[in-house]
Design a protein around this motif. Sequence first.
Motif, short mmCIF file in Angstrom:
data_model
loop_
_atom_site.label_atom_id
_atom_site.label_comp_id
_atom_site.label_asym_id
_atom_site.label_seq_id
_atom_site.Cartn_x
_atom_site.Cartn_y
_atom_site.Cartn_z
N ALA A 147 -2.86 -4.53 -10.67
CA ALA A 147 -2.84 -3.11 -10.30
C ALA A 147 -4.04 -2.75 -9.44
CB ALA A 147 -2.80 -2.24 -11.56
N GLU A 148 -5.21 -3.28 -9.78
CA GLU A 148 -6.41 -3.02 -8.99
C GLU A 148 -6.29 -3.63 -7.60
OE1 GLU A 148 -9.75 -2.69 -12.56
OE2 GLU A 148 -9.38 -4.62 -11.58
N ALA A 149 -5.71 -4.84 -7.54
CA ALA A 149 -5.52 -5.50 -6.24
C ALA A 149 -4.53 -4.71 -5.38
CB ALA A 149 -5.03 -6.92 -6.45
N GLN A 150 -3.47 -4.19 -6.00
CA GLN A 150 -2.49 -3.40 -5.27
C GLN A 150 -3.11 -2.10 -4.77
OE1 GLN A 150 0.75 -4.37 -4.49
NE2 GLN A 150 0.53 -2.61 -3.13
N LYS A 204 -6.25 -1.63 -4.02
CA LYS A 204 -7.13 -1.98 -2.89
C LYS A 204 -6.31 -2.23 -1.63
CE LYS A 204 -10.87 -5.13 -1.63
NZ LYS A 204 -11.70 -6.28 -2.06
N ALA A 205 -5.18 -2.93 -1.79
CA ALA A 205 -4.32 -3.20 -0.64
C ALA A 205 -3.77 -1.91 -0.06
CB ALA A 205 -3.18 -4.12 -1.06
N ASN A 206 -3.38 -0.98 -0.92
CA ASN A 206 -2.88 0.31 -0.45
C ASN A 206 -3.97 1.10 0.28
OD1 ASN A 206 -0.35 -0.19 -1.48
ND2 ASN A 206 -0.72 0.89 -3.41
N ASP A 207 -5.21 1.04 -0.25
CA ASP A 207 -6.34 1.73 0.41
C ASP A 207 -6.56 1.17 1.80
OD1 ASP A 207 -6.66 3.27 -1.80
OD2 ASP A 207 -8.36 2.14 -2.61
N ASN A 208 -6.53 -0.16 1.92
CA ASN A 208 -6.73 -0.79 3.24
C ASN A 208 -5.62 -0.42 4.20
OD1 ASN A 208 -9.08 -2.03 2.38
ND2 ASN A 208 -8.00 -3.91 1.72
N GLN A 209 -4.39 -0.37 3.69
CA GLN A 209 -3.26 -0.01 4.54
C GLN A 209 -3.38 1.44 5.01
OE1 GLN A 209 0.52 -0.59 2.73
NE2 GLN A 209 1.70 -0.04 4.54
N ASN A 210 -3.85 2.32 4.11
CA ASN A 210 -4.00 3.72 4.48
C ASN A 210 -5.06 3.90 5.55
OD1 ASN A 210 -2.06 4.42 2.63
ND2 ASN A 210 -3.51 4.90 0.99
N LYS A 211 -6.13 3.11 5.45
CA LYS A 211 -7.19 3.19 6.48
C LYS A 211 -6.65 2.75 7.84
CE LYS A 211 -11.07 2.46 3.34
NZ LYS A 211 -12.15 1.54 2.93
N ASN A 212 -5.87 1.69 7.83
CA ASN A 212 -5.31 1.17 9.07
C ASN A 212 -4.29 2.10 9.68
OD1 ASN A 212 -6.86 -1.15 8.84
ND2 ASN A 212 -5.26 -2.27 7.72
N ASN A 213 -3.63 2.89 8.82
CA ASN A 213 -2.58 3.81 9.32
C ASN A 213 -3.13 5.14 9.82
OD1 ASN A 213 -0.60 1.96 8.77
ND2 ASN A 213 -0.09 2.81 6.76
N LYS A 214 -4.44 5.39 9.59
CA LYS A 214 -5.02 6.66 10.04
C LYS A 214 -5.05 6.72 11.57
CE LYS A 214 -7.96 8.02 6.20
NZ LYS A 214 -9.35 8.28 5.76
N ASN A 239 -1.44 13.53 2.72
CA ASN A 239 -0.72 13.87 1.50
C ASN A 239 -0.11 12.61 0.85
OD1 ASN A 239 -1.30 16.57 1.77
ND2 ASN A 239 0.61 17.06 2.86
N LYS A 240 0.47 11.75 1.74
CA LYS A 240 1.05 10.51 1.23
C LYS A 240 -0.02 9.61 0.63
CE LYS A 240 5.02 10.31 4.37
NZ LYS A 240 5.66 9.55 5.47
N ASN A 241 -1.15 9.53 1.33
CA ASN A 241 -2.24 8.68 0.84
C ASN A 241 -2.79 9.18 -0.49
OD1 ASN A 241 -1.91 7.23 3.15
ND2 ASN A 241 -3.71 8.08 4.21
N ALA A 242 -2.91 10.49 -0.59
CA ALA A 242 -3.42 11.07 -1.84
C ALA A 242 -2.46 10.82 -2.99
CB ALA A 242 -3.64 12.58 -1.65
N ALA A 243 -1.16 10.93 -2.68
CA ALA A 243 -0.16 10.71 -3.72
C ALA A 243 -0.16 9.23 -4.16
CB ALA A 243 1.23 11.10 -3.19
N GLN A 244 -0.29 8.35 -3.17
CA GLN A 244 -0.32 6.92 -3.49
C GLN A 244 -1.56 6.57 -4.30
OE1 GLN A 244 2.09 4.48 -2.69
NE2 GLN A 244 0.84 3.44 -4.24
N GLU A 245 -2.70 7.15 -3.90
CA GLU A 245 -3.94 6.90 -4.63
C GLU A 245 -3.85 7.39 -6.07
OE1 GLU A 245 -7.71 5.44 -5.27
OE2 GLU A 245 -6.37 5.15 -3.56
N LYS A 246 -3.24 8.55 -6.23
CA LYS A 246 -3.06 9.10 -7.58
C LYS A 246 -2.14 8.20 -8.41
CE LYS A 246 -1.66 13.31 -10.00
NZ LYS A 246 -1.13 14.69 -9.85
N LYS A 247 -1.08 7.71 -7.76
CA LYS A 247 -0.15 6.81 -8.45
C LYS A 247 -0.83 5.51 -8.84
CE LYS A 247 4.33 4.54 -7.83
NZ LYS A 247 5.46 4.30 -6.88
N ASP A 248 -1.64 4.95 -7.92
CA ASP A 248 -2.36 3.70 -8.21
C ASP A 248 -3.37 3.89 -9.33
OD1 ASP A 248 -0.93 2.44 -6.25
OD2 ASP A 248 -2.50 2.59 -4.71
N ASP A 249 -4.09 5.02 -9.28
CA ASP A 249 -5.10 5.29 -10.32
C ASP A 249 -4.45 5.42 -11.69
OD1 ASP A 249 -7.03 5.23 -8.40
OD2 ASP A 249 -7.26 7.41 -8.23
#
Length: 289
Positions: free
Chosen positions: A266-269, A271-281, A31-41
């Motif tokens: 924004a795109e770099a951020q 990408k960084a958030n996506d990588n962090q979310n993968k690592n946190n799974k 849920n957090k990842n989805a919210a973050q992804e939506k915010k980044d998009d």
Amino acid sequence: MIRRLHCALSLMLAVSLLSSFALADNKNNKNKNAAQEKKDDQKIKNEKEDVKEAQDKLKSDQKDLQDAQKALAETEGKEKAARQKLDEARKRIEAKHEKTSGIEKALAEQDAAKKAYDEAAAPVLKALKAKPEYQAAAKKVAEAEARLKTVRADEGLSADTKRKEIAQASKDKMATSELEQSALEADSPAKSARTKLADAQDRVNQIRAKVRNLIDADSEIKSSLQAMRSAAEATEVAGQKMQRIRDKLTADQAKLAREQLQVKQAEAQDKANDNQNKNNKKPNNKGKK
């Protein structure tokens, strides 16, 4: 036996609870990842919209600049034509008034008076230049000219000292001229010829002043002058407008560069958030023993 059964049930309960917690944690992370992804998009979308807006402004500025350059060229052309028309009218009207002004006769008299004065002054000056006092004055003039060059080039002198030195050297440069003027004033024929020359020059100046007044009062000249001034003012206004647009264009170019940088950030951020979310799974241990 009962004790073993109790332990087994407790272990099963603990595993079940851990599995529930893990599932809940994974769900929260999703849920957090989805919210973050939506915010980044949304941020990327907003930044790109800002870039598009900045590009549109820049495009509008460029068109405005082209229009302003065209307008300036037109006003400059009109001003040039107005100046040419004024010059042509002035020459034509001046020739008309000079024809009846007597300027040609006055100029001829001035030339004759100048020739007479030069002839009267020549022997006086020749005799003067042979005198030691004049030769000393000539040497003084040469020294003053050299001193002027030296003083003007000397950056070590104070402003006040330099001013005084220049004033004195300039005065010394007049040494021969003062002797010549005194000698010519003392010679009766030369003085009389100089007076006649001055009178002739004064008549020429008076006629020219009269012609200028007639030209300035001419209705065609007034109209042409007004047209030229209006064209010059229009050129100045057009030039100022073009400069304002240039300044705006420069500012909008800088804004576009900032907006484009913000998109990249924004795109770099994202990408960084996506990588962090993968690592946190966390791995799903469901079914593993």
